[in-house]
Design an enzyme around this catalytic site. Structure first.
Site, PDB file in Angstrom:
ATOM      1  N   TYR B  60     -23.999 -54.140 106.073  1.00  0.00           N
ATOM      2  CA  TYR B  60     -23.828 -55.352 106.887  1.00  0.00           C
ATOM      3  C   TYR B  60     -22.387 -55.452 107.385  1.00  0.00           C
ATOM      4  CZ  TYR B  60     -28.062 -58.313 106.300  1.00  0.00           C
ATOM      5  OH  TYR B  60     -29.304 -58.869 106.378  1.00  0.00           O
ATOM      6  N   ARG B  70     -17.156 -54.422 119.570  1.00  0.00           N
ATOM      7  CA  ARG B  70     -17.894 -54.604 120.826  1.00  0.00           C
ATOM      8  C   ARG B  70     -17.576 -55.971 121.454  1.00  0.00           C
ATOM      9  NH1 ARG B  70     -22.908 -54.921 124.004  1.00  0.00           N
ATOM     10  NH2 ARG B  70     -21.862 -55.974 125.692  1.00  0.00           N
ATOM     11  N   ASP B  74     -15.418 -57.125 124.960  1.00  0.00           N
ATOM     12  CA  ASP B  74     -15.870 -58.122 125.940  1.00  0.00           C
ATOM     13  C   ASP B  74     -14.795 -59.188 126.157  1.00  0.00           C
ATOM     14  OD1 ASP B  74     -18.301 -56.951 126.370  1.00  0.00           O
ATOM     15  OD2 ASP B  74     -19.401 -58.224 124.983  1.00  0.00           O
ATOM     16  N   MET B  78     -12.603 -60.135 129.565  1.00  0.00           N
ATOM     17  CA  MET B  78     -12.495 -61.467 130.179  1.00  0.00           C
ATOM     18  C   MET B  78     -11.040 -61.856 130.374  1.00  0.00           C
ATOM     19  SD  MET B  78     -15.341 -63.941 128.544  1.00  0.00           S
ATOM     20  CE  MET B  78     -15.397 -63.379 126.889  1.00  0.00           C
ATOM     21  N   ASN B 120     -24.117 -60.689 100.159  1.00  0.00           N
ATOM     22  CA  ASN B 120     -24.933 -59.679  99.498  1.00  0.00           C
ATOM     23  C   ASN B 120     -24.176 -58.982  98.390  1.00  0.00           C
ATOM     24  OD1 ASN B 120     -27.704 -58.660 100.025  1.00  0.00           O
ATOM     25  ND2 ASN B 120     -27.099 -59.096 102.119  1.00  0.00           N
ATOM     26  N   ASP B 131     -29.640 -57.759  90.800  1.00  0.00           N
ATOM     27  CA  ASP B 131     -29.899 -57.561  92.223  1.00  0.00           C
ATOM     28  C   ASP B 131     -30.363 -58.904  92.754  1.00  0.00           C
ATOM     29  OD1 ASP B 131     -30.443 -56.503  94.791  1.00  0.00           O
ATOM     30  OD2 ASP B 131     -30.913 -54.569  93.906  1.00  0.00           O
ATOM     31  N   ASN B 138     -34.698 -57.609 101.088  1.00  0.00           N
ATOM     32  CA  ASN B 138     -33.295 -57.646 101.478  1.00  0.00           C
ATOM     33  C   ASN B 138     -32.966 -56.470 102.393  1.00  0.00           C
ATOM     34  OD1 ASN B 138     -30.753 -58.786 101.361  1.00  0.00           O
ATOM     35  ND2 ASN B 138     -30.123 -57.562  99.603  1.00  0.00           N
ATOM     36  N   SER B 141     -34.358 -57.216 105.716  1.00  0.00           N
ATOM     37  CA  SER B 141     -33.491 -58.162 106.431  1.00  0.00           C
ATOM     38  C   SER B 141     -32.374 -57.427 107.133  1.00  0.00           C
ATOM     39  CB  SER B 141     -32.844 -59.152 105.457  1.00  0.00           C
ATOM     40  OG  SER B 141     -33.777 -60.035 104.956  1.00  0.00           O
ATOM     41  N   THR B 145     -31.814 -56.965 111.229  1.00  0.00           N
ATOM     42  CA  THR B 145     -30.577 -57.390 111.888  1.00  0.00           C
ATOM     43  C   THR B 145     -29.987 -56.241 112.679  1.00  0.00           C
ATOM     44  OG1 THR B 145     -30.161 -58.874 110.034  1.00  0.00           O
ATOM     45  CG2 THR B 145     -28.312 -58.422 111.487  1.00  0.00           C
ATOM     46  N   THR B 200     -33.333 -63.360 104.692  1.00  0.00           N
ATOM     47  CA  THR B 200     -32.148 -63.391 103.834  1.00  0.00           C
ATOM     48  C   THR B 200     -31.983 -64.765 103.209  1.00  0.00           C
ATOM     49  OG1 THR B 200     -31.038 -61.782 105.219  1.00  0.00           O
ATOM     50  CG2 THR B 200     -29.649 -63.088 103.789  1.00  0.00           C
ATOM     51  N   THR B 207     -32.874 -66.169  94.684  1.00  0.00           N
ATOM     52  CA  THR B 207     -31.935 -65.472  93.795  1.00  0.00           C
ATOM     53  C   THR B 207     -31.063 -66.471  93.049  1.00  0.00           C
ATOM     54  OG1 THR B 207     -31.867 -63.660  95.381  1.00  0.00           O
ATOM     55  CG2 THR B 207     -30.123 -63.726  93.731  1.00  0.00           C
ATOM     56  N   HIS B 280     -26.442 -75.985 116.176  1.00  0.00           N
ATOM     57  CA  HIS B 280     -25.397 -76.662 115.423  1.00  0.00           C
ATOM     58  C   HIS B 280     -25.428 -76.335 113.945  1.00  0.00           C
ATOM     59  CE1 HIS B 280     -21.819 -78.915 115.298  1.00  0.00           C
ATOM     60  NE2 HIS B 280     -22.191 -79.153 114.066  1.00  0.00           N
ATOM     61  N   GLU B 282     -26.305 -73.681 112.784  1.00  0.00           N
ATOM     62  CA  GLU B 282     -25.783 -72.309 112.751  1.00  0.00           C
ATOM     63  C   GLU B 282     -24.260 -72.293 112.540  1.00  0.00           C
ATOM     64  OE1 GLU B 282     -26.794 -69.294 112.683  1.00  0.00           O
ATOM     65  OE2 GLU B 282     -25.093 -68.144 113.442  1.00  0.00           O
ATOM     66  N   SER B 295     -12.218 -70.973  98.894  1.00  0.00           N
ATOM     67  CA  SER B 295     -12.126 -71.617  97.587  1.00  0.00           C
ATOM     68  C   SER B 295     -11.823 -70.605  96.497  1.00  0.00           C
ATOM     69  CB  SER B 295     -13.435 -72.347  97.262  1.00  0.00           C
ATOM     70  OG  SER B 295     -13.719 -73.300  98.239  1.00  0.00           O
ATOM     71  N   SER B 311     -16.610 -82.882  93.856  1.00  0.00           N
ATOM     72  CA  SER B 311     -16.559 -83.449  95.207  1.00  0.00           C
ATOM     73  C   SER B 311     -16.757 -82.345  96.248  1.00  0.00           C
ATOM     74  CB  SER B 311     -15.225 -84.164  95.426  1.00  0.00           C
ATOM     75  OG  SER B 311     -14.175 -83.240  95.346  1.00  0.00           O
ATOM     76  N   LYS B 358     -12.812 -81.429 101.590  1.00  0.00           N
ATOM     77  CA  LYS B 358     -12.601 -80.035 101.202  1.00  0.00           C
ATOM     78  C   LYS B 358     -11.158 -79.609 101.455  1.00  0.00           C
ATOM     79  CE  LYS B 358     -16.177 -77.356 102.323  1.00  0.00           C
ATOM     80  NZ  LYS B 358     -16.873 -77.240 101.044  1.00  0.00           N
ATOM     81  N   HIS B 415     -11.266 -75.259 121.438  1.00  0.00           N
ATOM     82  CA  HIS B 415     -11.693 -75.959 120.221  1.00  0.00           C
ATOM     83  C   HIS B 415     -12.576 -75.069 119.364  1.00  0.00           C
ATOM     84  CE1 HIS B 415     -14.053 -78.463 117.561  1.00  0.00           C
ATOM     85  NE2 HIS B 415     -15.130 -78.121 118.239  1.00  0.00           N
ATOM     86  N   HIS B 417     -13.054 -71.889 119.376  1.00  0.00           N
ATOM     87  CA  HIS B 417     -12.393 -70.703 118.840  1.00  0.00           C
ATOM     88  C   HIS B 417     -11.447 -71.082 117.703  1.00  0.00           C
ATOM     89  CE1 HIS B 417     -13.926 -68.632 122.452  1.00  0.00           C
ATOM     90  NE2 HIS B 417     -13.880 -67.576 121.694  1.00  0.00           N
TER      91      HIS B 417
END
Lengths: 97, 658
Positions: B60, B70, B74, B78, B120, B131, B138, B141, B145, B200, B207, B280, B282, B295, B311, B358, B415, B417
């Site tokens: 992955y 790639r 691009d 630009m 993973n 595992d 898995n 998956s 992808t 996944t 798991t 969103h 996502e 963290s 918290s 956070k 924003h 980015h």
């Protein structure tokens, strides 16, 4: 729960009677009252949702087993997602009317 | 069958011709190299058929690096095009294709594989499992992808790239306004990759809920595992929406239905609605695991337990719920009315509360800590101010009324980015520098790492900071050119130079991988950072069964307290038992190839052929149903030998850090 094997199945009977009451209440509202169509739909829809929830707890063993809590959370979260997606889309796409 | 054969290969553009030749040469080169080194069998048995979560994770990450390259090309195209007014490098159509693939590749094929890859490798180790719950699923998956990513990437040399933006808004993305097959690639390739991601998510929920080590209650789970868990839940909740939306898009484009079209009773804005209902959440799918990585890194290098663990958990769960309630802020300008826009303004601003919690938790973790400025920690430190800028401008954009001004300008581009690069890319780099020894048994070079860090962070700020001001001055996004009179020239040039520095930074990262693989010291301890969580309680690189004996957990930061109390780390040989492991399987790889072929045929609207190929998927499923191979057992002697190999190694830690 222990009351599967011994003793009188109180919660099941209670749930059964309550389901009957809710069903007949819906029937009564639909057939014997002269409320407007919209009101009837709202009332029997609400009764159906109440009964679906009731049956999840009384007969579908939602709270039983080692995963009782996570199952409850799963169902609530699933309902939340479904309501947000469907009702939210309708609300937004009808421009908040 | 509206596809013309003479349009099969894209011709006539020197850039694309160059790419076609480069792709061909690379493919021949790989085949020749593998044959020359006689590695085909090794490739098949060790990688293509593996179900080991660590190897799948590494694959992955490899996909993530390639796709970063790639998508980065691009981005550079630009920036080169817009560096000066009236740029001539790309024409309008080519520019449209480039910004579309940049967006899709960076989100779906760079950020997601990087994060799912690190999940993973690390999550099963952190929770003390051997595992994931469904190892073969898995592998499927990952290969789906991969298959989706490859299908999407060939679009620019075969058939034509999608060109309707990464959001593919209707009616532009419909057959009426985009008659080519570019957007078929969008609909089909993302669908295939999305199925993999959904599996996944389910895999990791099971798991984490079912396979934690003894004693590790949910509230003793490391923060990265927590964020991965919540991310998996959001995946399971939101990816089905994308699946449905893309299926409807496919029907519209290939079978002539009218879900999103202007004519025939379609509803074009419904696509936008469904897209952001997935889109969103996502954002939080990619940003939450990243928060988890920060963290871990901040806690390890501040030598303190994470401040406000409860918290932190509360705020990620809060983000998970709120993430489903804010999607309309992406299209305030649809004009859904004051009621709708106000509600979604408020829910959007509410997101800032758990995120702020956070932030303060990280700051208080560092407070009075003995901070070590390793490369991983530097990424975490740079994340805080950079992400703060992204977050604050996010609250500005959240105001529905003000959004009418910001909408579709470079302000918005700056924003997101500023949110996604510090929030995801910095985290991935922090995570990679931190966990590299766990994956490969050697560190990444710290000196090169710091060069990478400084170039990347300076380049990033230089690229995107000017865009805030350009956007406020009225520069719109997705415009391939602008006039000298607009006055955008100087800031655009600064931004383009920044992008170059950013790219040099990334090149240093790639060089660092190469340099470290060749020259870095292999004689390092299994715990080079003096870390706190269970993944460091086993060998580096991790032996295939992860733990000879599953550790028992009594507290948060389990490994730290094991070291302090010197308890639970050593075990005698007679405690060892045979370990049950899953067998390798070629089925996921083959099934994904069938998926890819079927998808490719569907893209070209050869419907019957696609259907015949899709039968192959069903055949693979049937074969899997009759697969009674339930793994193998590792004998105790073999475990003893492997454990002896790493447990008595010299600890050459100090000289590798700082």
């Amino acid at each position: 729960m222990d009351n599967h094997s011994k003793g009188f199945p109180k919660s099941q009977v209670f749930g059964f009677v309550l389901s009957l009451v809710l069903t007949f209440a819906a029937l009564f509202v639909a057939l014997k009252t002269s409320l407007s169509f919209n009101t009837i739909i709202w009332i029997i829809g609400t009764l159906a949702i109440v009964q679906a929830g009731l049956q999840l707890f009384m007969f579908m063993h939602l709270k039983e087993g080692e995963d009782g809590n996570s199952q409850t959370i799963n169902v609530i979260y699933g309902v939340f997602i479904a309501v947000v997606t469907v009702a939210g889309s309708i609300w937004v796409m009808s421009f908040g009317m | 069958m509206g596809i013309k054969w003479d349009r099969f290969f894209i011709t006539g553009d020197p850039l694309i011709l160059g790419s076609q030749i480069a792709i061909l040469l690379t493919m021949i080169g790989i085949v020749v190299l593998v044959s020359y080194l006689k590695k085909w069998k090794w490739l098949w048995t060790e990688w293509l058929t593996t179900v080991d979560h660590k190897r799948i994770g590494i694959m992955y990450i490899l996909v993530g690096v390639l796709m970063f390259f790639r998508g980065g090309i691009d981005g550079l195209l630009m920036k080169a095009q817009t560096a000066t007014p009236d740029g001539q490098l790309l024409d309008a159509q080519h520019y449209n294709e480039v910004f579309t693939t940049h967006g899709v590749v960076m989100i779906l094929f760079m950020a997601m594989p990087f994060l799912i890859g690190i999940m993973n490798v690390i999550v099963p180790l952190q929770i003390g499992a051997r595992d994931v719950a469904f190892p073969q699923l898995n592998a499927l998956s990952f290969w789906l992808t991969f298959s989706g990513a490859m299908l999407f990437n060939i679009s620019f040399v075969i058939g034509g790239s999608p060109d309707a933006g990464w959001t593919a808004y209707f009616p532009l993305a419909g057959k009426e306004f985009s008659p080519g097959i570019g957007n078929n690639f969008y609909a089909v390739a993302i669908q295939i990759a999305g199925i993999g991601t959904l599996m996944t998510g389910i895999n990791f929920i099971v798991t984490i809920l079912k396979m934690r080590a003894k004693g590790m209650t949910l509230m003793k789970m490391p923060m990265f595992s927590w964020t991965s868990f919540v991310t998996s839940i959001i995946i399971a909740a939101s990816f089905p929406i994308l699946t449905v939306a893309l299926a409807l898009m496919t029907f519209d484009r290939i079978f002539g239905t009218h879900f999103f079209t202007l004519s025939g009773g379609g509803m074009d804005m419904m696509w936008v609605n469904l897209f952001w209902l997935w889109g969103h959440p996502e954002v939080y799918i990619v940003v939450l695991p990243a928060f988890g990585m920060f963290s871990e890194v901040i806690s390890t290098f501040s030598r303190k337990t994470l401040f406000g663990y409860k918290s932190m958990v509360g705020s990620i769960v809060g983000i998970a719920i709120l993430s489903m309630l804010v999607w309309v802020h992406h299209f305030f300008t649809m004009g859904a009315g004051p009621g709708v826009n106000s509600i979604f303004s408020i829910t959007t601003m509410m997101i800032a509360i758990p995120t702020g919690v956070k932030m303060f938790n990280w700051l208080f973790t560092m407070r009075k800590g003995r901070i070590q400025f390793t490369t991983a920690m530097l990424w975490a430190l740079a994340f805080v101010p950079c992400f703060l800028i992204g977050g604050i401008t996010g609250v500005m954009l959240a105001m529905g009324a003000a959004d009418y001004q910001y909408h579709n300008t470079l302000f918005l581009v700056a924003h997101f980015h500023y949110v996604l690069i510090p929030g995801v890319v910095f985290a991935v780099f922090a995570g990679l520098y931190y966990w590299w020894p766990k994956m490969f048994g050697h560190m990444l070079n710290e000196k090169l790492g710091k060069l990478h860090f400084w170039l990347f962070v300076i380049g990033f700020n230089m690229t995107f900071m000017p865009m805030f001001f350009l956007g406020l001055n009225g520069a719109v996004r997705r415009a391939y050119t602008y006039s000298a009179e607009s006055g955008f020239g100087p800031l655009m040039l600064v931004s383009a130079i920044g992008a170059g520095i950013l790219a040099i930074g990334f090149a240093f990262f790639c060089y660092n991988i190469y340099w470290s693989a060749r020259y870095a010291d292999r004689n390092i301890s299994s715990d080079p950072w003096d870390a706190r969580t269970l993944e460091w309680a086993t060998a580096s690189p991790v032996q295939f069964y992860n733990f000879a004996k599953i550790p028992e957990v009594t507290s948060l930061d389990a490994f730290w307290y094991m070291k302090k109390k010197n308890k639970g780390l050593k075990f005698s040989n007679d405690e060892l038992e045979e370990i049950h492991m899953p067998s390798n399987s070629g089925l996921p790889f083959i099934m994904s190839i069938v998926f890819g072929i079927s998808g490719f045929l569907l893209v070209f609207e050869w419907k019957i052929a696609a259907l015949v190929a899709a039968l192959g998927i069903l055949i693979c499923l049937a074969i899997r149903s009759f697969d009674y191979n339930d793994g193998y057992h590792v004998p105790v002697d073999e475990i003893k030998e492997i454990e002896y190999g790493w447990q008595n190694k010299e600890k050459g830690v100090e000289k590798h850090v700082n």
